[in-house]
Design a protein around this motif. Structure first.
Motif, short mmCIF file in Angstrom:
data_model
loop_
_atom_site.label_atom_id
_atom_site.label_comp_id
_atom_site.label_asym_id
_atom_site.label_seq_id
_atom_site.Cartn_x
_atom_site.Cartn_y
_atom_site.Cartn_z
N UNK A 1 67.41 68.63 -15.66
CA UNK A 1 67.07 67.83 -14.86
C UNK A 1 67.89 66.52 -15.14
N UNK B 1 62.33 76.21 -24.03
CA UNK B 1 62.35 76.35 -22.80
C UNK B 1 62.08 74.67 -22.09
N UNK B 2 61.60 73.98 -22.64
CA UNK B 2 61.00 72.69 -22.18
C UNK B 2 62.40 71.95 -22.38
N UNK C 1 55.48 69.63 -20.62
CA UNK C 1 56.57 68.98 -20.05
C UNK C 1 56.97 69.65 -18.60
N UNK C 2 56.73 71.00 -18.66
CA UNK C 2 57.02 71.90 -17.79
C UNK C 2 55.79 71.43 -16.43
N UNK D 1 69.57 53.70 -0.18
CA UNK D 1 68.86 54.28 -1.38
C UNK D 1 67.61 53.03 -1.44
N UNK E 1 70.40 60.28 2.66
CA UNK E 1 70.80 59.96 1.34
C UNK E 1 71.57 61.57 0.77
N UNK F 1 52.88 63.14 -1.24
CA UNK F 1 52.16 61.74 -0.74
C UNK F 1 53.26 61.05 0.02
N UNK F 2 54.29 61.40 0.55
CA UNK F 2 55.47 60.89 1.49
C UNK F 2 55.30 61.65 2.80
N UNK G 1 59.22 55.24 0.84
CA UNK G 1 58.42 56.29 0.13
C UNK G 1 57.59 55.51 -0.93
N UNK H 1 53.54 56.66 -1.04
CA UNK H 1 52.80 57.04 -2.15
C UNK H 1 51.83 56.30 -2.79
N UNK I 1 64.76 72.69 -19.69
CA UNK I 1 64.18 72.05 -18.41
C UNK I 1 64.67 70.57 -18.37
N UNK I 2 64.44 69.85 -19.52
CA UNK I 2 64.83 68.71 -19.46
C UNK I 2 66.27 68.41 -19.33
N UNK J 1 77.86 60.80 -8.38
CA UNK J 1 78.43 60.93 -6.72
C UNK J 1 77.89 59.79 -6.06
N UNK J 2 76.60 59.61 -6.25
CA UNK J 2 75.98 58.50 -5.19
C UNK J 2 76.92 57.13 -5.60
N UNK K 1 74.37 64.05 -12.44
CA UNK K 1 75.41 64.33 -11.41
C UNK K 1 75.29 63.58 -9.93
N UNK K 2 73.89 63.54 -9.46
CA UNK K 2 73.57 63.01 -8.37
C UNK K 2 73.89 61.52 -8.32
N UNK L 1 75.12 61.13 0.40
CA UNK L 1 75.55 60.19 -0.81
C UNK L 1 75.60 61.20 -2.12
N UNK L 2 74.44 62.17 -2.27
CA UNK L 2 74.33 62.68 -3.66
C UNK L 2 75.58 63.54 -3.72
N UNK L 3 76.44 63.95 -2.53
CA UNK L 3 77.23 65.10 -2.69
C UNK L 3 78.62 64.46 -3.31
N UNK L 4 79.50 65.40 -3.85
CA UNK L 4 80.64 64.67 -4.19
C UNK L 4 81.62 64.39 -2.91
#
Lengths: 366, 396
Positions: free
Chosen positions: B35, B27-28, A190-191, B363, A217, A204-205, B370, B374, B31-32, B45-46, B41-42, A220-223
């Motif tokens: 994330x 640990x994994x 997973x890591x 967004x 953006x 890639x961008x 992007x 990509x 991590x999940x 807020x958005x 959270x994002x 927008x992400x901030x509180x």
């Protein structure tokens, strides 16, 4: 039979293989095809250089303060000298310029110390550059403490901003890049996949879309109600983008360290972080210094893109000065000046990285 | 010597945080969790921010009327078209300038890279001068230079530079004649296709014959003759069914022909010249990576010089060249996004620029932009990896 007792004087080499004429014959006129190429080359040089030298030096105007001092026959460097302070410092308050000077002289001294191989205490100087200097630079440039008046970031600009962006981007990207590179080689699936996706995404961008994203953006992400300084947004975008490239450079270095090194360290009972921190990473980073310098060069050139999100780096401030109604029509001088500044920085860095490559290469040769 | 406690051999099981497998799992999981929390959270807020600004999310805006014009479009476009269509127009413009840039950069890059290795001292120095100058100046600066200092400083339409009164260059761009195809022209692409198929067949047959008898025809030259000659022959037999629409100065501007806008020219020039300086270095290092003994061994087998190059040096050099060349192609495509600084209507300029400003759908717009880059990146690197694998097979 006679015996020669005296040493016969060494005779000079045949005239046809030494001396300037022989050199010319061997390198420029060794055959009909080569001769034609040489003549074309000389003609090209003549075509390019004569008008350039005429324009930039012989017919150029150097002294003066306004556009009336320009004869218009060649380059008018008056434009550059009149705007020089702005090109270097942006709109930083004129009375506070010494702060910028002190910061950059300190930085130059630290970098010179690191770059010259003979000087001692490299480890401590490196630590000071990476940890103490950014804090010092923050207090010096931004101010607001120790009696230094605060200088808001929208007044920062010019070469100073270019350097700040490049250095902060680099210092920020290095630790993230190291973690990503280690993560990409991790055995935890997973890591590993998280790091791969992260690296491949940012690589890639185009940087410009990253900057757009950071500037449009991120707020927008901030509180709600929290606003982020425009310069900080640029820092975040550049650091994320650059850390992906840095990770790949460091991964290359990690792959070059023989597996036995890590196994030996593991056999001594070292933990993962001790093995990485004390054995593998120092060797990998040393080997990757040329790659890191190259990343830094491309970051240095890429900082010009911040003008698209409204920050005035060296190119941005030259571009802004060109649209000043008092100085219309001097775009060539402005671009040549900016190009020369960027060129001097990038060229000397690339020469240094080539020198390092040669120096480090012999170290690893058998 | 001190007596050390026995490690974990037969004693009680170690606690779970010492067990590597369990530690990795924990640990994994952490991590999940981190994330997910970060994303939630994002997203939260958005949503708050979007609600506060009254912006509705979704891709519905793509069907709305755009209401702005675009100076260059490869497909029909007017200000009445939808935002979805501006996206396609921008994408096509990006692809156009990237494809032409890749072609030009490859040609210049290979020429300069080989010139850099020339035994002629002056030519080698000129090539390295080119590389050192253009590689160390930011691309954006070069784009500005070509656009503002060169092309914007061109004379007006009345005083255009002209090449044989057919091609004109002025401040509004480059005007070249446009071919108008008449009936019967369809035979020429057909002849071209036939010539290509015939050359492929010839090459395969020649290779078989070479392996069987050791003799070979100069198949490359014959193919070139076929591919160039056959369409030309058909062209003249059918009586040249092409007329040229030559641009003409009428009033204040040119009419007819194809107009190449200065924004395109500046971007294309800067991208090609900048990327070529990197490609030149790649080509040089690729050629230098072939040990000289290889060339000598091939000569000792009395292979003629052109076969030494084609069968020994180039295939091996390509293996070294192709991976970094791929990244340069990708860089060129991504760098074409700098178009937005001079107003060439590429994807970033018309979509992430104008469309974003008009609709406020930050967004969706940024995500689509992007995603395009990509996808291109992944497709190009897949194709190049495939090609690389094919070339690598030559080694055996």
């Amino acid at each position: 039979m006679t015996i020669q007792h005296k040493m016969i004087e060494a005779r000079p080499a045949p005239r046809s293989t030494v001396g300037p004429i022989a050199w010319l014959r061997a390198n420029l006129f060794s055959g009909p095809v080569n001769t034609v190429f040489t003549l074309i080359g000389i003609y090209l040089l003549y075509l390019l250089l004569t008008p350039t030298i005429q324009w930039a030096f012989i017919n150029a105007d150097w002294i003066g303060t306004s556009r009336d001092d320009c004869s218009r026959e060649g380059a008018c460097w008056v434009f550059v000298s009149a705007r020089f302070t702005q090109f270097i410092y942006g709109l930083y308050p004129r009375s506070e310029l010494w702060r910028v000077d002190v910061t950059f002289i300190t930085f130059a001294a630290l970098i010179a110390w690191l770059a010259i191989p003979r000087l001692p205490f490299k480890r401590w100087v490196a630590l000071a550059t990476l940890v103490a200097f950014p804090i010092f630079a923050y207090f010096m440039l931004y101010g607001g403490h120790f009696g230094l008046p605060q200088v808001p970031t929208h007044r920062w600009g010019g070469l100073m901003l270019t350097l700040v962006l490049a250095v902060v981007g680099m210092v920020g990207a290095l630790p993230i890049g190291i973690l990503l590179a280690l993560g990409r080689r991790s055995q935890m699936p997973i890591v590993k996949s998280f790091c791969v996706v992260f690296i491949e995404f940012w690589r890639g961008v185009p940087l410009i879309t990253v900057l757009f994203m950071a500037s449009v953006m991120l707020p927008l992400f901030m509180p709600t109600g929290v606003s982020v300084d425009r310069l900080i947004r640029a820092f975040i975008g550049i650091t994320l983008f650059q850390s992906a490239y840095m990770a790949e450079v460091i991964r290359g270095g990690l792959q070059a360290i023989p597996r036995g090194q890590e196994e030996a360290a593991a056999a001594l009972g070292m933990s993962y972080w001790m093995r990485m921190g004390l054995i593998v990473l120092p060797q990998a980073l040393k080997m990757m210094i040329p790659g890191i310098v190259n990343t830094f060069i491309s970051l240095f050139k890429d900082t010009t893109l911040v003008m698209i999100i409204g920050l005035f780096d060296l190119l941005g401030i030259v571009q802004a000065a060109l649209s000043d109604s008092r100085w219309l029509g001097f775009s060539l001088e402005g671009y040549v000046f900016a190009a020369f500044m960027f060129w001097v920085f990038c060229f000397s860095m690339s020469r240094y990285s080539q020198y390092l490559e040669r120096k480090l290469h012999t170290g690893h040769k058998r | 010597m001190s007596v050390r406690p026995k490690a974990h051999s037969l004693g009680p099981k170690p606690p779970f945080w010492r067990d590597r497998a369990k530690r990795a799992l924990i640990f994994q999981a952490l991590l999940i969790a981190a994330v997910v929390v970060f994303l939630l959270y994002i997203i939260g807020n958005t949503q708050d921010n979007l609600a506060a600004r009254g912006i509705t999310t979704g891709f519905g805006f793509l069907t709305n009327t755009a209401g702005f014009g675009i100076v260059q479009s490869l497909i029909d476009y007017s200000s009445q078209s939808t935002y979805g269509r501006t996206f396609v127009v921008g994408l096509l413009n990006t692809l156009l300038v990237s494809a032409l840039g890749i072609i030009a950069a490859t040609i210049i890059g290979f020429t300069v890279g080989i010139a850099r290795l020339s035994p002629n001292w002056l030519i080698a120095r000129l090539a390295s001068g080119y590389i050192e100058i253009f590689r160390n100046i930011p691309l954006l600066l070069q784009i500005f230079f070509w656009y503002f200092a060169v092309l914007r400083a061109m004379p007006s339409a009345r005083d255009s530079y002209s090449l044989g009164e057919v091609i004109f260059l002025n401040v509004r761009g480059l005007y070249v004649p446009e071919p108008l195809f008449e009936s019967g022209f369809g035979l020429i692409p057909l002849a071209f296709g036939v010539a290509i198929v015939a050359s492929i067949a010839l090459t395969i047959w020649n290779k078989r014959r070479h392996e069987a008898t050791g003799q070979r025809l100069p198949a490359g030259w014959i193919s070139l003759g076929l591919i160039v000659g056959l369409p030309l022959l058909v062209l003249f037999v059918t009586g040249v069914p092409v007329t040229w629409d030559v641009p003409e100065l009428r009033g204040f501007n040119f009419r007819g022909g194809i107009t190449i806008i200065p924004e395109f020219l500046a971007l294309w020039l800067a991208l090609s010249i900048y990327t070529a300086s990197f490609i030149a270095e790649i080509v040089r290092s690729g050629i230098q990576a072939i040990p000289h003994g290889q060339t000598e061994a091939a000569q000792a087998l009395s292979l003629p010089q052109n076969l030494v190059l084609r069968l020994v040096v180039v295939p091996q050099a390509l293996r070294v060249i192709i991976p970094p060349l791929t990244s340069q192609y990708l860089n060129l495509i991504k760098n074409s996004s700098l178009a937005t600084a001079i107003g060439y209507p590429d994807l970033v300029s018309v979509f992430a620029g104008t469309t974003l400003n008009q609709t406020g759908q930050a967004i969706e717009v940024i995500a689509m932009t992007m995603a395009v880059y990509l996808t291109i990146s992944l497709l190009v690197s897949m194709f190049m990896n495939w090609f690389n694998a094919r070339v690598a097979l030559v080694e055996r």
